[in-house]
Design a protein around this motif. Structure first.
Motif, PDB file in Angstrom:
ATOM      1  N   GLN A   1     -13.341   6.872   5.477  1.00 38.89           N
ATOM      2  CA  GLN A   1     -12.624   7.398   4.316  1.00 38.89           C
ATOM      3  C   GLN A   1     -11.313   8.038   4.773  1.00 38.89           C
ATOM      4  O   GLN A   1     -11.287   8.758   5.766  1.00 38.89           O
ATOM      5  N   VAL A   2     -10.270   7.782   4.030  1.00 41.06           N
ATOM      6  CA  VAL A   2      -8.959   8.340   4.337  1.00 41.06           C
ATOM      7  C   VAL A   2      -8.520   9.203   3.172  1.00 41.06           C
ATOM      8  O   VAL A   2      -8.635   8.793   2.012  1.00 41.06           O
ATOM      9  N   GLN A   3      -8.027  10.374   3.463  1.00 42.01           N
ATOM     10  CA  GLN A   3      -7.459  11.235   2.422  1.00 42.01           C
ATOM     11  C   GLN A   3      -5.953  11.303   2.603  1.00 42.01           C
ATOM     12  O   GLN A   3      -5.463  11.490   3.720  1.00 42.01           O
ATOM     13  N   LEU A   4      -5.250  11.148   1.495  1.00 39.33           N
ATOM     14  CA  LEU A   4      -3.795  11.151   1.502  1.00 39.33           C
ATOM     15  C   LEU A   4      -3.285  12.313   0.667  1.00 39.33           C
ATOM     16  O   LEU A   4      -3.742  12.496  -0.466  1.00 39.33           O
ATOM     17  N   ARG A 108      -0.800  -3.469  -6.277  1.00 43.30           N
ATOM     18  CA  ARG A 108      -1.627  -2.265  -6.354  1.00 43.30           C
ATOM     19  C   ARG A 108      -3.056  -2.505  -5.892  1.00 43.30           C
ATOM     20  O   ARG A 108      -3.639  -1.692  -5.192  1.00 43.30           O
ATOM     21  N   VAL A 109      -3.625  -3.633  -6.287  1.00 43.14           N
ATOM     22  CA  VAL A 109      -5.050  -3.886  -6.034  1.00 43.14           C
ATOM     23  C   VAL A 109      -5.371  -4.049  -4.556  1.00 43.14           C
ATOM     24  O   VAL A 109      -6.525  -3.964  -4.156  1.00 43.14           O
ATOM     25  N   GLU A 110      -4.354  -4.277  -3.733  1.00 46.19           N
ATOM     26  CA  GLU A 110      -4.589  -4.467  -2.310  1.00 46.19           C
ATOM     27  C   GLU A 110      -4.797  -3.146  -1.575  1.00 46.19           C
ATOM     28  O   GLU A 110      -5.258  -3.139  -0.446  1.00 46.19           O
ATOM     29  N   TYR A 111      -4.444  -2.059  -2.212  1.00 45.84           N
ATOM     30  CA  TYR A 111      -4.480  -0.762  -1.539  1.00 45.84           C
ATOM     31  C   TYR A 111      -5.833  -0.091  -1.751  1.00 45.84           C
ATOM     32  O   TYR A 111      -6.364  -0.054  -2.857  1.00 45.84           O
ATOM     33  N   ASP A 112      -6.355   0.453  -0.664  1.00 48.51           N
ATOM     34  CA  ASP A 112      -7.727   0.970  -0.667  1.00 48.51           C
ATOM     35  C   ASP A 112      -7.817   2.465  -0.949  1.00 48.51           C
ATOM     36  O   ASP A 112      -8.824   2.930  -1.468  1.00 48.51           O
ATOM     37  N   TYR A 113      -6.810   3.210  -0.544  1.00 47.26           N
ATOM     38  CA  TYR A 113      -6.855   4.666  -0.681  1.00 47.26           C
ATOM     39  C   TYR A 113      -5.573   5.151  -1.359  1.00 47.26           C
ATOM     40  O   TYR A 113      -4.485   4.625  -1.093  1.00 47.26           O
ATOM     41  N   TRP A 114      -5.741   6.198  -2.171  1.00 51.29           N
ATOM     42  CA  TRP A 114      -4.618   6.725  -2.942  1.00 51.29           C
ATOM     43  C   TRP A 114      -4.584   8.240  -2.860  1.00 51.29           C
ATOM     44  O   TRP A 114      -5.624   8.897  -2.804  1.00 51.29           O
ATOM     45  N   GLY A 115      -3.354   8.766  -2.860  1.00 54.51           N
ATOM     46  CA  GLY A 115      -3.203  10.201  -2.971  1.00 54.51           C
ATOM     47  C   GLY A 115      -3.234  10.637  -4.420  1.00 54.51           C
ATOM     48  O   GLY A 115      -3.393   9.801  -5.332  1.00 54.51           O
ATOM     49  N   GLN A 116      -3.086  11.930  -4.647  1.00 56.97           N
ATOM     50  CA  GLN A 116      -3.147  12.489  -5.988  1.00 56.97           C
ATOM     51  C   GLN A 116      -1.820  12.404  -6.718  1.00 56.97           C
ATOM     52  O   GLN A 116      -1.761  12.588  -7.939  1.00 56.97           O
ATOM     53  N   GLY A 117      -0.755  12.167  -5.997  1.00 60.44           N
ATOM     54  CA  GLY A 117       0.540  12.015  -6.629  1.00 60.44           C
ATOM     55  C   GLY A 117       1.377  13.284  -6.580  1.00 60.44           C
ATOM     56  O   GLY A 117       0.845  14.390  -6.508  1.00 60.44           O
ATOM     57  N   THR A 118       2.693  13.101  -6.627  1.00 57.43           N
ATOM     58  CA  THR A 118       3.621  14.217  -6.681  1.00 57.43           C
ATOM     59  C   THR A 118       4.705  13.889  -7.705  1.00 57.43           C
ATOM     60  O   THR A 118       5.202  12.764  -7.762  1.00 57.43           O
ATOM     61  N   GLN A 119       5.025  14.858  -8.536  1.00 54.50           N
ATOM     62  CA  GLN A 119       5.958  14.635  -9.628  1.00 54.50           C
ATOM     63  C   GLN A 119       7.401  14.686  -9.145  1.00 54.50           C
ATOM     64  O   GLN A 119       7.798  15.624  -8.443  1.00 54.50           O
ATOM     65  N   VAL A 120       8.161  13.687  -9.553  1.00 55.87           N
ATOM     66  CA  VAL A 120       9.604  13.666  -9.320  1.00 55.87           C
ATOM     67  C   VAL A 120      10.276  13.593 -10.686  1.00 55.87           C
ATOM     68  O   VAL A 120       9.985  12.686 -11.474  1.00 55.87           O
ATOM     69  N   THR A 121      11.154  14.543 -10.952  1.00 56.91           N
ATOM     70  CA  THR A 121      11.885  14.578 -12.207  1.00 56.91           C
ATOM     71  C   THR A 121      13.375  14.613 -11.914  1.00 56.91           C
ATOM     72  O   THR A 121      13.841  15.481 -11.179  1.00 56.91           O
ATOM     73  N   VAL A 122      14.088  13.655 -12.486  1.00 55.43           N
ATOM     74  CA  VAL A 122      15.525  13.556 -12.284  1.00 55.43           C
ATOM     75  C   VAL A 122      16.215  13.838 -13.613  1.00 55.43           C
ATOM     76  O   VAL A 122      16.012  13.107 -14.588  1.00 55.43           O
ATOM     77  N   SER A 123      17.010  14.880 -13.640  1.00 57.03           N
ATOM     78  CA  SER A 123      17.706  15.252 -14.875  1.00 57.03           C
ATOM     79  C   SER A 123      19.081  14.612 -14.923  1.00 57.03           C
ATOM     80  O   SER A 123      19.731  14.411 -13.895  1.00 57.03           O
ATOM     81  N   SER A 124      19.511  14.312 -16.142  1.00 61.23           N
ATOM     82  CA  SER A 124      20.818  13.654 -16.304  1.00 61.23           C
ATOM     83  C   SER A 124      21.938  14.666 -16.440  1.00 61.23           C
ATOM     84  O   SER A 124      21.718  15.857 -16.574  1.00 61.23           O
TER      85      SER A 124
END
Length: 124
Positions: A1-4, A108-124
């Motif tokens: 198991q890998v944690q990201l 996407r389906v080829e990847y076995d492990y996923w992280g929880q994600g990080t939000q990126v917000t770009v303002s105009s």
């Protein structure tokens, strides 16, 4: 198991830069293909960039080519995504993913492990 675990997201003005990091647990990081995906509100998760286990091959979505750079440091079990000249349409949750297979994939389906994600917000 890998944690990201991703880090480095935040709020930035259009034209600015951010560097995302993803650190993996375990001793087999150097054998994994690593990828970055993103998901904007109401949209499907999409491929952003991927890198081979050695770092010798990289792939990018057309929408980020020339602006984003993926790299990895196997000694630190970390993959990076340098994002320059950010645009409001880059706003999304960015996910790091690991693929045990040897061939770099944009699917996407080829990847076995996923992280929880990080939000990126770009303002105009």
């Amino acid at each position: 198991q890998v944690q990201l675990v991703e880090s480095g997201g935040g709020l930035v003005q259009a034209g600015g830069s951010l560097r995302l990091s993803c650190t993996a647990s375990g001793r087999t990081f150097s054998t994994y293909v690593m990828g970055w995906f993103r998901q904007a509100p109401g949209k499907e998760r999409e491929f952003v960039a991927a890198i081979s286990w050695s770092g010798g091959s990289t792939y990018y979505a057309d929408s980020v080519k020339g602006r984003f750079t993926i790299s990895r440091d196997n000694a630190k079990n970390t993959v990076y995504l340098q994002m320059n000249r950010l645009k409001p349409e880059d706003t999304a949750v960015y996910y790091c993913a690991a693929d045990r297979g040897g061939v770099v994939s944009t699917r996407r389906v080829e990847y076995d492990y996923w992280g929880q994600g990080t939000q990126v917000t770009v303002s105009s």
